[in-house]
Design a protein around this motif. Structure first.
Motif, PDB file in Angstrom:
ATOM      1  N   THR A  75     -20.270  49.060   5.831  1.00  0.00           N
ATOM      2  CA  THR A  75     -19.183  48.973   4.721  1.00  0.00           C
ATOM      3  C   THR A  75     -18.222  47.701   4.801  1.00  0.00           C
ATOM      4  O   THR A  75     -17.990  46.970   3.806  1.00  0.00           O
ATOM      5  N   ALA A  76     -17.972  47.538   6.016  1.00  0.00           N
ATOM      6  CA  ALA A  76     -16.838  46.374   6.258  1.00  0.00           C
ATOM      7  C   ALA A  76     -17.647  45.107   6.078  1.00  0.00           C
ATOM      8  O   ALA A  76     -17.008  44.095   5.562  1.00  0.00           O
ATOM      9  N   GLY A  77     -18.803  44.853   6.607  1.00  0.00           N
ATOM     10  CA  GLY A  77     -19.648  43.852   6.367  1.00  0.00           C
ATOM     11  C   GLY A  77     -20.013  43.340   5.195  1.00  0.00           C
ATOM     12  O   GLY A  77     -19.728  42.272   4.644  1.00  0.00           O
ATOM     13  N   THR A  78     -20.349  44.501   4.404  1.00  0.00           N
ATOM     14  CA  THR A  78     -20.455  44.357   3.046  1.00  0.00           C
ATOM     15  C   THR A  78     -19.372  43.802   2.172  1.00  0.00           C
ATOM     16  O   THR A  78     -19.299  43.189   1.230  1.00  0.00           O
ATOM     17  N   ALA A  79     -18.226  44.492   2.543  1.00  0.00           N
ATOM     18  CA  ALA A  79     -16.849  44.157   1.860  1.00  0.00           C
ATOM     19  C   ALA A  79     -16.533  42.768   1.931  1.00  0.00           C
ATOM     20  O   ALA A  79     -16.227  42.138   1.066  1.00  0.00           O
TER      21      ALA A  79
END
Length: 196
Positions: A61-65
């Protein structure tokens, strides 16, 4: 998507956008990350299990954000360049301001990701995967912070009337650097969050 953004930045008349100095800096950035990517592949070849297990512990999720923030900011800055080329200075300022605001989300997202990692017991000494992960992503963050500082500088100059349809090399240089930094993240993201 970053390639499309770079294509929209092709300067009129076949001229290279920005200036020679920024392209020297971009080439140095690419050479630096080429060396770091070599380290990544050597470490991955020697410790495939650690890389497979490590990737499962990261927050996708953090990488995608972060990916969405980088791409969105690049798009807004590309719009700023297109607007100034068309002589729409006020719109260019709005696009650049939006690009800066979105770009500021990257260090915030990275901070939240690191805080989450540390709460999960993931630090630079948690194994070879995380050592490589932190080294490469922190290095990218440093380059992104330079780009964000550049956005503040270019925005201040833009507000002072330094750029118009005929002279906007500084804005193009910033956009070129930010797109290069974006492109590097688009390599880092699958290396750590998807392919590992």
């Amino acid at each position: 998507m970053a390639t499309a953004a770079l294509a929209t930045h092709a300067a009129p008349g076949g001229r290279i956008p920005g200036n020679k100095g920024i392209w020297v800096g971009i080439c140095c950035e690419f050479v630096e990350f080429l060396v770091l990517f070599t380290v990544y592949f050597v470490a991955r070849a020697h410790f495939p299990e650690a890389f497979a297990e490590g990737a499962e512990r990261l927050s996708r999720t953090a990488g995608t954000a972060i990916t969405l923030l980088m791409l969105s900011s690049s798009f807004l800055i590309a719009c700023s360049v297109q607007a100034i080329r068309a002589g729409r200075r006020r719109q260019s300022l709005y696009w650049l301001s939006g690009g800066l605001l979105v770009a500021l989300g990257y260090p915030l997202a990275k901070f939240l990701e690191i805080r989450w990692n540390l709460a999960q017991g993931i630090n630079g000494e948690s194994g070879i995967f995380f050592t490589v992960y932190y080294y490469l992503t922190f290095n990218h963050l440093v380059h992104a912070v330079w780009g964000i500082l550049g956005m503040f500088w270019v925005l201040a100059r833009h507000l002072a009337g330094a750029y118009d349809a005929d002279d906007h090399g500084g804005l193009e240089a910033l956009a070129s650097y930010w797109h290069a930094t974006d492109l590097i993240w688009l390599v880092l993201f699958p290396f750590f969050y998807v392919l590992a």
